[in-house]
Design a protein around this motif. Structure first.
Motif, PDB file in Angstrom:
ATOM      1  N   PHE A   2      83.205  74.661  -4.169  1.00 14.05           N
ATOM      2  CA  PHE A   2      81.736  75.030  -3.922  1.00 14.05           C
ATOM      3  C   PHE A   2      81.464  76.410  -3.933  1.00 14.05           C
ATOM      4  O   PHE A   2      82.124  77.268  -4.166  1.00 14.05           O
ATOM      5  N   THR A   3      79.987  76.732  -3.684  1.00 16.36           N
ATOM      6  CA  THR A   3      79.549  78.280  -4.037  1.00 16.36           C
ATOM      7  C   THR A   3      79.303  78.715  -2.685  1.00 16.36           C
ATOM      8  O   THR A   3      79.084  80.020  -2.436  1.00 16.36           O
ATOM      9  N   ARG A  80      90.253  67.537  13.996  1.00 15.38           N
ATOM     10  CA  ARG A  80      90.933  68.760  15.033  1.00 15.38           C
ATOM     11  C   ARG A  80      90.523  70.265  14.536  1.00 15.38           C
ATOM     12  O   ARG A  80      90.357  71.080  15.369  1.00 15.38           O
ATOM     13  N   ARG A  81      90.332  70.447  13.181  1.00 13.79           N
ATOM     14  CA  ARG A  81      90.007  71.806  12.664  1.00 13.79           C
ATOM     15  C   ARG A  81      88.367  72.215  12.671  1.00 13.79           C
ATOM     16  O   ARG A  81      88.062  73.260  12.542  1.00 13.79           O
ATOM     17  N   THR A  82      87.584  70.998  12.971  1.00 13.68           N
ATOM     18  CA  THR A  82      86.272  71.597  12.963  1.00 13.68           C
ATOM     19  C   THR A  82      85.534  70.805  13.995  1.00 13.68           C
ATOM     20  O   THR A  82      85.971  70.252  15.177  1.00 13.68           O
ATOM     21  N   TYR A  83      84.158  71.050  14.037  1.00 15.59           N
ATOM     22  CA  TYR A  83      83.270  70.406  15.346  1.00 15.59           C
ATOM     23  C   TYR A  83      82.629  69.110  14.786  1.00 15.59           C
ATOM     24  O   TYR A  83      81.344  68.529  15.353  1.00 15.59           O
ATOM     25  N   LEU A  84      82.813  68.679  13.765  1.00 18.04           N
ATOM     26  CA  LEU A  84      82.058  67.568  13.206  1.00 18.04           C
ATOM     27  C   LEU A  84      82.295  66.322  14.042  1.00 18.04           C
ATOM     28  O   LEU A  84      81.321  65.595  13.993  1.00 18.04           O
ATOM     29  N   GLY A  85      83.464  66.306  14.861  1.00 17.01           N
ATOM     30  CA  GLY A  85      83.656  65.072  15.558  1.00 17.01           C
ATOM     31  C   GLY A  85      82.629  65.115  16.933  1.00 17.01           C
ATOM     32  O   GLY A  85      82.279  64.151  17.735  1.00 17.01           O
ATOM     33  N   ASP A  86      82.113  66.321  16.978  1.00 19.92           N
ATOM     34  CA  ASP A  86      80.985  66.332  18.221  1.00 19.92           C
ATOM     35  C   ASP A  86      79.479  66.302  17.638  1.00 19.92           C
ATOM     36  O   ASP A  86      78.694  66.275  18.469  1.00 19.92           O
ATOM     37  N   LEU A  87      79.178  65.857  16.532  1.00 16.16           N
ATOM     38  CA  LEU A  87      78.039  65.691  16.045  1.00 16.16           C
ATOM     39  C   LEU A  87      77.084  64.434  16.447  1.00 16.16           C
ATOM     40  O   LEU A  87      77.874  63.674  16.858  1.00 16.16           O
ATOM     41  N   LYS A  88      76.029  64.556  16.697  1.00 17.22           N
ATOM     42  CA  LYS A  88      75.275  63.544  17.425  1.00 17.22           C
ATOM     43  C   LYS A  88      73.904  63.161  16.601  1.00 17.22           C
ATOM     44  O   LYS A  88      73.658  63.956  15.505  1.00 17.22           O
ATOM     45  N   THR A  89      73.596  61.899  16.591  1.00 15.13           N
ATOM     46  CA  THR A  89      72.405  61.475  15.742  1.00 15.13           C
ATOM     47  C   THR A  89      71.406  62.539  16.027  1.00 15.13           C
ATOM     48  O   THR A  89      70.827  63.012  17.040  1.00 15.13           O
ATOM     49  N   GLY A  90      70.701  62.721  14.676  1.00 14.79           N
ATOM     50  CA  GLY A  90      69.644  63.853  14.683  1.00 14.79           C
ATOM     51  C   GLY A  90      69.954  65.201  14.536  1.00 14.79           C
ATOM     52  O   GLY A  90      69.218  66.186  14.250  1.00 14.79           O
ATOM     53  N   ASP A  91      71.396  65.705  14.579  1.00 11.26           N
ATOM     54  CA  ASP A  91      71.624  66.913  14.427  1.00 11.26           C
ATOM     55  C   ASP A  91      71.720  67.238  12.903  1.00 11.26           C
ATOM     56  O   ASP A  91      71.745  66.194  11.998  1.00 11.26           O
ATOM     57  N   ALA A  92      71.469  68.543  12.744  1.00  8.17           N
ATOM     58  CA  ALA A  92      71.146  68.879  11.082  1.00  8.17           C
ATOM     59  C   ALA A  92      72.546  69.421  10.592  1.00  8.17           C
ATOM     60  O   ALA A  92      73.572  69.842  11.541  1.00  8.17           O
ATOM     61  N   VAL A  93      72.924  69.223   9.439  1.00  5.00           N
ATOM     62  CA  VAL A  93      74.088  69.680   8.914  1.00  5.00           C
ATOM     63  C   VAL A  93      73.583  70.412   7.423  1.00  5.00           C
ATOM     64  O   VAL A  93      72.631  69.966   6.830  1.00  5.00           O
ATOM     65  N   ASN A  94      74.494  71.330   7.138  1.00  5.25           N
ATOM     66  CA  ASN A  94      74.402  71.948   5.802  1.00  5.25           C
ATOM     67  C   ASN A  94      74.983  71.273   4.863  1.00  5.25           C
ATOM     68  O   ASN A  94      76.030  70.676   5.051  1.00  5.25           O
ATOM     69  N   LEU A  95      74.653  71.077   3.458  1.00  7.78           N
ATOM     70  CA  LEU A  95      74.942  70.364   2.422  1.00  7.78           C
ATOM     71  C   LEU A  95      74.897  71.045   1.251  1.00  7.78           C
ATOM     72  O   LEU A  95      74.115  71.550   0.780  1.00  7.78           O
ATOM     73  N   GLU A  96      75.875  70.791   0.508  1.00  4.06           N
ATOM     74  CA  GLU A  96      76.057  71.220  -0.875  1.00  4.06           C
ATOM     75  C   GLU A  96      77.028  70.323  -1.718  1.00  4.06           C
ATOM     76  O   GLU A  96      77.915  69.911  -1.465  1.00  4.06           O
ATOM     77  N   ARG A  97      76.495  69.964  -2.902  1.00  3.12           N
ATOM     78  CA  ARG A  97      77.169  69.424  -4.006  1.00  3.12           C
ATOM     79  C   ARG A  97      78.157  70.222  -4.556  1.00  3.12           C
ATOM     80  O   ARG A  97      77.878  71.224  -4.628  1.00  3.12           O
ATOM     81  N   ALA A  98      79.419  69.509  -5.103  1.00  5.97           N
ATOM     82  CA  ALA A  98      80.311  70.374  -5.634  1.00  5.97           C
ATOM     83  C   ALA A  98      79.714  71.111  -6.701  1.00  5.97           C
ATOM     84  O   ALA A  98      79.042  70.610  -7.620  1.00  5.97           O
ATOM     85  N   SER A  99      80.183  72.436  -7.045  1.00  3.53           N
ATOM     86  CA  SER A  99      79.983  73.113  -8.233  1.00  3.53           C
ATOM     87  C   SER A  99      80.235  72.703  -9.546  1.00  3.53           C
ATOM     88  O   SER A  99      81.309  71.928  -9.702  1.00  3.53           O
ATOM     89  N   GLU A 100      79.397  73.046 -10.428  1.00  2.00           N
ATOM     90  CA  GLU A 100      79.600  72.325 -12.104  1.00  2.00           C
ATOM     91  C   GLU A 100      80.478  73.654 -12.712  1.00  2.00           C
ATOM     92  O   GLU A 100      80.252  74.837 -12.569  1.00  2.00           O
ATOM     93  N   ILE A 101      81.353  73.150 -13.648  1.00  2.00           N
ATOM     94  CA  ILE A 101      82.280  74.036 -14.396  1.00  2.00           C
ATOM     95  C   ILE A 101      81.483  74.766 -15.244  1.00  2.00           C
ATOM     96  O   ILE A 101      80.613  74.245 -15.973  1.00  2.00           O
ATOM     97  N   GLY A 102      81.149  76.239 -15.176  1.00  2.00           N
ATOM     98  CA  GLY A 102      80.694  77.114 -15.960  1.00  2.00           C
ATOM     99  C   GLY A 102      79.153  77.530 -15.319  1.00  2.00           C
ATOM    100  O   GLY A 102      78.545  78.231 -16.178  1.00  2.00           O
ATOM    101  N   GLY A 103      78.949  76.589 -14.245  1.00  2.00           N
ATOM    102  CA  GLY A 103      77.671  77.057 -13.573  1.00  2.00           C
ATOM    103  C   GLY A 103      77.898  78.406 -12.825  1.00  2.00           C
ATOM    104  O   GLY A 103      78.748  79.194 -12.781  1.00  2.00           O
ATOM    105  N   ARG A 104      76.470  78.981 -12.696  1.00  2.00           N
ATOM    106  CA  ARG A 104      76.312  80.091 -11.857  1.00  2.00           C
ATOM    107  C   ARG A 104      77.013  80.031 -10.406  1.00  2.00           C
ATOM    108  O   ARG A 104      77.030  79.038  -9.882  1.00  2.00           O
ATOM    109  N   ASN A 105      77.708  81.018  -9.892  1.00  2.00           N
ATOM    110  CA  ASN A 105      77.977  81.209  -8.545  1.00  2.00           C
ATOM    111  C   ASN A 105      77.389  82.406  -7.751  1.00  2.00           C
ATOM    112  O   ASN A 105      77.956  83.540  -7.913  1.00  2.00           O
TER     113      ASN A 105
END
Length: 232
Positions: A2-3, A80-105
């Protein structure tokens, strides 16, 4: 890969414990499943694709295009490594799709492999910039340097200051970024997912392999010098 440039903020629909998850041998196992509502993430999404959720690379296991939701499994190591296990309904999360080969970073190389979480211990504004101070463990701090890259909840950011004695670092968000990611909504005491720049890890690994050879070479040179002195 990801970027660290967040594409959208998704909404947690549910975080559930399941005991009917199919395993490789046809049996059923227990696990944690996260369901997220998003729109941009559904564009080009397919079963098995990688989506970075607040800094964590996860595999899409179910896609509902009509409802604009996707589901991913959270492994025990992820919890164990993250706080994702503490997420609750309605919480916001950052999202990104996998980067494309040759795309800008426009960020840096983000793997989505969270090293640890950090705790927000202070936050303040400086004109239109928003600053955060993060407390971290010594193991993570060793890879954090002033003006270096770091991924905070999957967002590519620049380290401002580092205090190696007090074990904290700071970063800031410009006005544009503040409106595009989830970090500004977090308060003192909240946790963030941290991924240090992987180049620092590779450099340390390469140096660790080189040091014994340098030490052996120095010892050999010293031995030869002693032999030459003794022969005079």
């Amino acid at each position: 890969m990801f970027t660290g440039i967040v594409e959208e903020m998704g909404e947690v629909v549910s975080l559930t414990q399941r005991d009917d998850m199919p395993l490789w041998d046809g049996t059923k196992g227990s696990g944690t499943e996260l369901t997220v509502k998003a729109s941009i993430m559904m564009e080009g999404a397919y079963l098995g694709c990688s989506i970075c959720v607040s800094g964590v690379c996860l595999t899409a296991t179910e896609l509902d295009y009509d409802e604009s939701i996707f589901r991913v499994g959270l492994a025990p190591e992820t919890i164990r490594r993250t706080y994702l296990g503490d997420l609750k309904t309605g919480d916001a999360v950052n999202l990104e799709r996998a980067s494309e080969i040759g795309g800008r970073n426009s960020g840096h190389f983000v793997q989505g492999h969270v090293d640890d979480t950090g705790e927000i211990i202070d936050r303040w504004t400086d004109e239109d910039s928003l600053f955060f101070k993060i407390k971290v463990t010594p193991d993570v701090l060793a890879y954090i340097v002033p003006k270096g890259f770091i991924a905070i909840d999957g967002t590519s950011l620049t380290v401002c200051e580092v205090d190696y004695q007090e074990k904290w670092f700071t970063f800031m968000l410009v006005e544009y970024t503040q409106k595009k990611i989830i970090v500004p909504a977090k308060k003192v005491g909240d946790r963030v997912n941290l991924e240090v720049d992987v180049l620092g890890k590779y450099s340390e690994n390469a140096l660790a392999a080189l040091i014994p050879r340098l030490e052996a070479l120095e010892a050999k040179v010293e031995s030869l010098e002693k032999a030459l002195v003794a022969g005079k």
